[in-house]
Design a protein around this motif. Structure first.
Motif, short mmCIF file in Angstrom:
data_model
loop_
_atom_site.label_atom_id
_atom_site.label_comp_id
_atom_site.label_asym_id
_atom_site.label_seq_id
_atom_site.Cartn_x
_atom_site.Cartn_y
_atom_site.Cartn_z
N LEU A 89 0.77 -1.32 -0.06
CA LEU A 89 0.19 -0.06 0.07
C LEU A 89 0.95 1.27 -0.04
O LEU A 89 0.61 2.12 -0.61
CB LEU A 89 -0.86 0.04 1.29
CG LEU A 89 -1.64 1.14 1.49
CD1 LEU A 89 -2.56 1.45 0.23
CD2 LEU A 89 -2.38 1.26 2.65
N LEU A 90 1.74 1.19 0.73
CA LEU A 90 2.68 2.55 1.02
C LEU A 90 4.02 2.36 0.35
O LEU A 90 4.60 1.38 0.03
CB LEU A 90 2.88 2.77 2.53
CG LEU A 90 1.48 2.61 3.57
CD1 LEU A 90 2.12 2.81 4.77
CD2 LEU A 90 0.69 3.96 3.06
N LYS A 91 4.61 3.50 0.04
CA LYS A 91 5.67 3.97 -0.95
C LYS A 91 6.94 3.27 0.27
O LYS A 91 7.70 2.50 -0.19
CB LYS A 91 5.88 5.25 -1.00
CG LYS A 91 7.26 5.53 -1.77
CD LYS A 91 7.24 6.87 -2.61
CE LYS A 91 6.08 7.14 -3.50
NZ LYS A 91 6.41 8.09 -4.37
N SER A 92 6.89 3.66 1.46
CA SER A 92 8.01 3.16 2.42
C SER A 92 8.14 1.68 2.54
O SER A 92 6.90 0.81 2.46
CB SER A 92 7.68 3.67 3.76
OG SER A 92 8.47 3.23 4.69
N GLU A 93 9.09 1.01 2.73
CA GLU A 93 9.40 -0.44 2.69
C GLU A 93 9.05 -0.80 4.51
O GLU A 93 9.19 -1.98 4.44
CB GLU A 93 10.36 -0.83 2.28
CG GLU A 93 10.70 -0.78 0.40
CD GLU A 93 11.84 -1.42 -0.10
OE1 GLU A 93 12.18 -2.33 0.61
OE2 GLU A 93 12.07 -0.69 -0.95
N GLU A 94 9.12 0.10 5.04
CA GLU A 94 9.03 -0.36 6.40
C GLU A 94 7.64 -0.76 6.86
O GLU A 94 6.62 -0.64 5.99
CB GLU A 94 9.10 1.12 7.24
CG GLU A 94 10.36 1.76 7.41
CD GLU A 94 10.37 2.96 7.98
OE1 GLU A 94 9.61 3.31 8.85
OE2 GLU A 94 11.37 3.65 7.85
N LYS A 95 7.32 -1.32 7.96
CA LYS A 95 5.97 -1.92 8.19
C LYS A 95 5.17 -0.87 8.44
O LYS A 95 5.30 0.14 9.34
CB LYS A 95 6.39 -2.84 9.65
CG LYS A 95 4.85 -3.60 10.00
CD LYS A 95 5.38 -4.45 11.27
CE LYS A 95 4.07 -5.19 11.91
NZ LYS A 95 4.25 -6.00 13.10
#
Length: 152
Positions: A89-95
């Motif tokens: 969903l999000l651009k960031s690869e973080e949880k």
């Protein structure tokens, strides 16, 4: 900064569904920007502020996106600029934040997309996802007549 409501998400090749679980929401504001920034704010039933911002995985088409406000939730259908399945969903690869969860009721895999009709109904309209159309007893449980049972 307000509290974050529970946000459920699912996707199709051409859109993202975000379902914000916030009963009796007032003053709902939803903004989507082409570069993928999504912002939400609303006032809850007790007057508390709920808001969040998401940097979505890829670009979107804000003018083709829709929002439906129900009694228990707000459903946002966000049109993707490019028809493709996103890895997340999000651009960031973080949880993702703990308030963001997969919407298993709307989820489908790439190979299942043609089999599933495109639903933009809120839980208010579809009985919370319960399909009771094929039931002959209208959802009633069988209970024996206790008066007759006592008389024996």
């Amino acid at each position: 900064m307000g509290r974050q409501p529970e946000v459920l998400w699912a996707q199709r090749s051409d859109k993202i569904y975000l379902t914000v679980s916030l009963p009796d929401a007032r003053d709902v504001s939803v903004q989507s920007q082409p570069q993928g920034l999504f912002q939400f704010s609303a006032v809850g039933a007790q007057g508390e502020l709920f808001d969040f911002s998401l940097e979505l995985y890829d670009t979107t088409i804000p003018e083709a996106s829709k929002t439906k406000i129900g009694m228990r939730n707000i459903i946002c259908s966000i049109k993707k600029e490019k028809k493709a399945w996103w890895k997340r969903l999000l651009k960031s690869e973080e949880k993702p934040a703990p308030y963001i969860k997969v919407d298993w009721n709307k989820w489908c895999d790439e190979d299942e997309q043609s089999d599933i009709s495109d639903s933009f109904a809120s839980d208010d309209e579809n009985n919370g996802g319960v399909d009771d159309d094929d039931s002959d007893d209208d959802g009633l449980l069988y209970l024996p007549d206790l008066e007759k049972a006592r008389g024996k």
